[in-house]
Write a protein that holds these residues in place. Structure first.
Motif, PDB file in Angstrom:
ATOM      1  N   LYS A  65       0.811  -1.210   0.000  1.00 44.93           N
ATOM      2  CA  LYS A  65       0.000   0.000   0.000  1.00 44.93           C
ATOM      3  C   LYS A  65       0.850   1.268   0.000  1.00 44.93           C
ATOM      4  O   LYS A  65       0.512   2.264  -0.652  1.00 44.93           O
ATOM      5  CB  LYS A  65      -0.942   0.001   1.206  1.00 44.93           C
ATOM      6  CG  LYS A  65      -2.015  -1.090   1.139  1.00 44.93           C
ATOM      7  CD  LYS A  65      -2.978  -0.978   2.305  1.00 44.93           C
ATOM      8  CE  LYS A  65      -4.077  -2.038   2.189  1.00 44.93           C
ATOM      9  NZ  LYS A  65      -5.039  -1.961   3.332  1.00 44.93           N
ATOM     10  N   GLU A  66       1.951   1.260   0.742  1.00 41.77           N
ATOM     11  CA  GLU A  66       2.802   2.434   0.789  1.00 41.77           C
ATOM     12  C   GLU A  66       3.411   2.716  -0.584  1.00 41.77           C
ATOM     13  O   GLU A  66       3.493   3.867  -1.023  1.00 41.77           O
ATOM     14  CB  GLU A  66       3.910   2.240   1.821  1.00 41.77           C
ATOM     15  CG  GLU A  66       4.823   3.446   1.985  1.00 41.77           C
ATOM     16  CD  GLU A  66       4.068   4.704   2.398  1.00 41.77           C
ATOM     17  OE1 GLU A  66       4.474   5.809   1.970  1.00 41.77           O
ATOM     18  OE2 GLU A  66       3.055   4.577   3.126  1.00 41.77           O
ATOM     19  N   LEU A  67       3.812   1.648  -1.279  1.00 43.99           N
ATOM     20  CA  LEU A  67       4.361   1.819  -2.625  1.00 43.99           C
ATOM     21  C   LEU A  67       3.298   2.308  -3.590  1.00 43.99           C
ATOM     22  O   LEU A  67       3.565   3.162  -4.441  1.00 43.99           O
ATOM     23  CB  LEU A  67       4.956   0.493  -3.116  1.00 43.99           C
ATOM     24  CG  LEU A  67       5.657   0.533  -4.483  1.00 43.99           C
ATOM     25  CD1 LEU A  67       6.822   1.521  -4.459  1.00 43.99           C
ATOM     26  CD2 LEU A  67       6.137  -0.855  -4.886  1.00 43.99           C
ATOM     27  N   HIS A  78       0.982   6.693  -6.990  1.00 46.48           N
ATOM     28  CA  HIS A  78      -0.116   7.563  -7.420  1.00 46.48           C
ATOM     29  C   HIS A  78       0.167   9.028  -7.088  1.00 46.48           C
ATOM     30  O   HIS A  78      -0.249   9.940  -7.818  1.00 46.48           O
ATOM     31  CB  HIS A  78      -1.429   7.103  -6.795  1.00 46.48           C
ATOM     32  CG  HIS A  78      -1.916   5.794  -7.337  1.00 46.48           C
ATOM     33  ND1 HIS A  78      -2.319   5.634  -8.643  1.00 46.48           N
ATOM     34  CD2 HIS A  78      -2.032   4.564  -6.757  1.00 46.48           C
ATOM     35  CE1 HIS A  78      -2.685   4.376  -8.855  1.00 46.48           C
ATOM     36  NE2 HIS A  78      -2.518   3.704  -7.716  1.00 46.48           N
ATOM     37  N   ARG A  79       0.888   9.277  -5.987  1.00 45.24           N
ATOM     38  CA  ARG A  79       1.287  10.656  -5.703  1.00 45.24           C
ATOM     39  C   ARG A  79       2.242  11.174  -6.774  1.00 45.24           C
ATOM     40  O   ARG A  79       2.166  12.340  -7.185  1.00 45.24           O
ATOM     41  CB  ARG A  79       1.962  10.725  -4.331  1.00 45.24           C
ATOM     42  CG  ARG A  79       1.001  10.605  -3.155  1.00 45.24           C
ATOM     43  CD  ARG A  79       1.779  10.497  -1.858  1.00 45.24           C
ATOM     44  NE  ARG A  79       0.887  10.314  -0.713  1.00 45.24           N
ATOM     45  CZ  ARG A  79       1.308   9.928   0.489  1.00 45.24           C
ATOM     46  NH1 ARG A  79       2.592   9.680   0.686  1.00 45.24           N
ATOM     47  NH2 ARG A  79       0.437   9.801   1.480  1.00 45.24           N
ATOM     48  N   THR A  80       3.133  10.312  -7.208  1.00 45.46           N
ATOM     49  CA  THR A  80       4.069  10.709  -8.260  1.00 45.46           C
ATOM     50  C   THR A  80       3.341  10.995  -9.560  1.00 45.46           C
ATOM     51  O   THR A  80       3.609  11.998 -10.242  1.00 45.46           O
ATOM     52  CB  THR A  80       5.118   9.601  -8.479  1.00 45.46           C
ATOM     53  OG1 THR A  80       5.807   9.353  -7.253  1.00 45.46           O
ATOM     54  CG2 THR A  80       6.115  10.012  -9.548  1.00 45.46           C
TER      55      THR A  80
END
Length: 346
Positions: free
Chosen positions: A325-327, A332-334
């Motif tokens: 999930k962190e990845l 998606h933020r990137t």
């Protein structure tokens, strides 16, 4: 201390001077445009043929419409300096469209700016029977973002706007401005090198040496004040020598890469040594896009090491199951950040 102009701003002062000149009969107001005629012809093979025919009786005559587009001959030779179209045995020899007398085709070709000044319209519409379809082109125009170096903002942008206004003026296009925004990118720069007699040298012709001058590096007898050409800009550097002669070279300012000053770098051997990804990464990451980029072998080395680390990180990974999930959040933020930056550019 400006007499009748005291207290006026520049615009009002100009108007007052013009008024007094015209009232007094010693001058007239006139807008002077700093434009000059554009010489669009070039004495070279590569270019669009100019559809004009020179006749001794009729003068300069347009080529018949049915002869368009005029195609360049392919059986030309470049082993002799000059325009090969002038030397071609048959291509330039035609009959005059008016009087049928022997005449000569124009051998100059158009400056490439003539083509690139409206190519963005052709990108938007490509019919087979005319340059572009007005309705289709206008669905895409104006171009949202124009990106170019400072020389584009001065030359090409001016020409492209001129062509667009001209097409609008004759009713071929309802668009008056071809581009919605301008972003002036930085230039790739490099040191300049000259021989003692002022000839420009390319970086490939210059090498570093620890023994130049009249002795070893520890026994140099030159005085920098005596050998400098222009202390504000350039001076002899006893570590840079002309590879072919061993003579010291003059190391000049870091300037935009140009053919005239020969401070260009051939990318092919660099790509062969470091790979295209490292070269691209260096050019994109070393400085903001609006600033100049100083070409540096050290910078390429650093980018190459980063690409190698990235490759080692992913090389040999096996497919795995499950969810990170962190990845996913980072991914998606990137994506969102890149998309926002692209939109913000316009």
């Amino acid at each position: 201390n400006s007499h009748f102009l005291d207290g006026m701003d520049v615009a009002d002062a100009k108007r007052e001077v013009i008024r007094r000149a015209e009232d007094g009969g010693w001058g007239n107001g006139k807008t002077v445009w700093r434009l000059r005629d554009w010489g669009v012809s070039r004495q070279r093979y590569w270019g669009t043929p100019i559809p004009m025919i020179h006749c001794e009786a009729c003068g300069v005559v347009p080529a018949p419409r049915e002869s368009l587009p005029i195609k360049l001959p392919e059986d030309v030779s470049f082993d002799v300096p000059g325009n090969p179209l002038d030397r071609h045995p048959s291509w330039k020899h035609v009959d005059c469209p008016n009087c049928a007398a022997p005449a000569r085709r124009e051998t100059d070709t158009l400056d490439t700016f003539v083509d690139s000044s409206w190519y963005f319209i052709r990108f938007a519409s490509q019919p087979g029977d005319k340059p572009f379809d007005k309705a289709v082109a206008e669905q895409w125009l104006p171009v949202g973002q124009y990106i170019g170096g400072v020389e584009h903002a001065i030359l090409h942008l001016l020409y492209a706007r001129f062509f667009t206004r001209a097409l609008n003026h004759i009713g071929k296009l309802d668009v008056t401005e071809p581009f919605g925004g301008l972003f002036t990118q930085g230039m790739v720069t490099h040191e300049t090198y000259q021989t003692q007699d002022g000839r420009w040298l390319s970086p490939e012709e210059v090498s570093l040496s620890a023994a130049t001058g009249r002795g070893s590096a520890k026994e140099l007898t030159w005085d920098s004040a005596e050998i400098s050409f222009d202390s504000a800009q350039v001076s002899f550097n006893t570590t840079h020598v002309h590879t072919a002669t061993g003579e010291p070279v003059r190391v000049g300012r870091i300037e935009k890469m140009s053919k005239s000053k020969k401070n260009t770098v051939d990318p092919e051997p660099i790509v062969d040594q470091y790979g295209a990804d490292a070269v691209r990464w260096f050019m994109l990451s070393d400085s903001p896009p609006e600033r100049d980029l100083e070409w540096s072998e050290n910078g390429i080395e650093g980018a190459w090491r980063f690409v190698q680390r990235l490759w080692r990180l992913f090389d040999g990974l096996e497919e795995a199951e499950g969810v990170d999930k962190e990845l996913d959040r980072k991914l998606h933020r990137t994506i969102a950040g890149v998309a926002e930056d692209i939109e913000a550019l316009t």
